[in-house]
Structures are given as structure tokens and as C-alpha cells.
Design an enzyme around this catalytic site. Structure first.
Site, mmCIF file in Angstrom:
data_model
loop_
_atom_site.group_PDB
_atom_site.id
_atom_site.type_symbol
_atom_site.label_atom_id
_atom_site.label_comp_id
_atom_site.label_asym_id
_atom_site.label_seq_id
_atom_site.Cartn_x
_atom_site.Cartn_y
_atom_site.Cartn_z
ATOM 1 N N GLU A 1 9.073 -11.737 -65.601
ATOM 2 C CA GLU A 1 9.096 -10.689 -66.878
ATOM 3 C C GLU A 1 10.386 -9.969 -67.091
ATOM 4 O OE1 GLU A 1 6.941 -10.706 -64.262
ATOM 5 O OE2 GLU A 1 5.144 -9.516 -64.558
ATOM 6 N N CYS B 1 3.715 -6.191 -62.484
ATOM 7 C CA CYS B 1 3.944 -5.075 -61.467
ATOM 8 C C CYS B 1 4.302 -3.608 -62.026
ATOM 9 C CB CYS B 1 4.598 -5.531 -60.254
ATOM 10 S SG CYS B 1 6.448 -5.852 -60.765
ATOM 11 N N CYS C 1 7.749 -4.192 -63.571
ATOM 12 C CA CYS C 1 7.750 -5.115 -64.706
ATOM 13 C C CYS C 1 7.347 -4.318 -65.946
ATOM 14 C CB CYS C 1 7.303 -6.467 -64.303
ATOM 15 S SG CYS C 1 8.103 -7.304 -63.578
#
Length: 143
Positions: free
Chosen positions: A49, A77, A80
């Protein structure tokens, strides 16, 4: 999602956790893409990402990716998700849920947290079985 899955497969072939991401503009034109590069770059922030967001920002000449969509094979996560919000990405589409570290609805729901000044629309489970299969094959080979 097709291109993100291709990038995830390339990551796996290079010994990286198989996650791929693509950022498209409001018209659906790809503006940046990435795959996990943590091992190759020894950079803990080189998640797919982040790599895709950096490429899209460079392509558009702005950190502000408002109106863009991030398509990623695995639920983002915490790191990100924070970067997605900082970039003002309006929509996130992901494949597989991450029940251990996900921040888009599984463990946390950072992208839609009403306490934050910006939020993103979340579309989950797109080609989920394919994304899960890549991850399962990768981790089964390492156990």
C-alpha cells in the site's frame, strides 16, 4: 483487483509476503502500484500500500489522493490505514481479511473511525478466495 493479484504473485516469487496494491484515480486510471518490498529494501514501511501510494502521489504530483481508490489484496494494517487517511484516499477495496493485524474492520476499523477527521469507504472481500490462496500457499511453504 486483477493487477493487484498479479503484483502479489510477483511478491511471493521474490520471497516477499504476497500483497499487491494499485491506486486508481477517479476515472479508474491506474496511477500507482506496488507490492511488498520489505525484504528487498530492508525497509519496514515498504508494504504494498505504501509503495503504491508513493507511486500515485509522484504520478499525480501531489500527496493529496482525494478521489482515488486503493485496491489491495489484503486488508491494510494500522500503518497503512494511517497512510491511506493521510493521503485522503476516498475508497479502499481489499480482498482477504487480516484477522491478526487488519485495520479496516477486522481487528481495528481505522479507515471508518468517526473520531478521525477523514474517513474512507471500505469495500471488502473482492476476489477474497484468490487473495487468501496466495497467502496460504506462501505461508504453508515456509512452515
Amino acid at each position: 483487483m486483477g493487477r493487484a493479484l498479479e503484483l502479489a504473485a510477483a511478491a511471493a516469487a521474490a520471497g516477499e509476503i504476497p500483497v499487491g496494491a494499485v491506486v486508481t484515480d477517479a476515472a479508474g486510471t491506474p496511477r500507482g502500484e506496488g507490492r511488498n518490498l520489505r525484504e528487498a529494501t530492508a525497509d519496514p514501511t515498504a508494504h504494498a500500500e505504501i509503495v503504491a501510494l508513493r507511486a500515485a502521489a509522484a504520478s499525480l504530483g501531489s500527496w493529496n489522493l482525494e478521489g482515488c481508490t486503493l485496491v489491495v489484496t489484503l486488508e491494510p494494517c494500522l500503518m497503512c490505514a494511517g497512510a491511506i487517511l493521510q493521503a485522503r484516499v476516498g475508497r479502499v477495496v481489499f480482498g482477504a481479511w487480516d484477522e491478526k493485524a487488519g485495520a479496516a474492520g477486522s481487528v481495528y476499523d481505522v479507515l471508518r473511525d468517526r473520531r478521525l477527521p477523514v474517513r474512507a469507504e471500505v469495500v471488502a472481500g473482492v476476489r477474497e478466495a484468490e487473495a487468501q490462496a496466495l497467502l496460504r500457499t506462501f505461508f504453508d511453504a515456509r512452515r
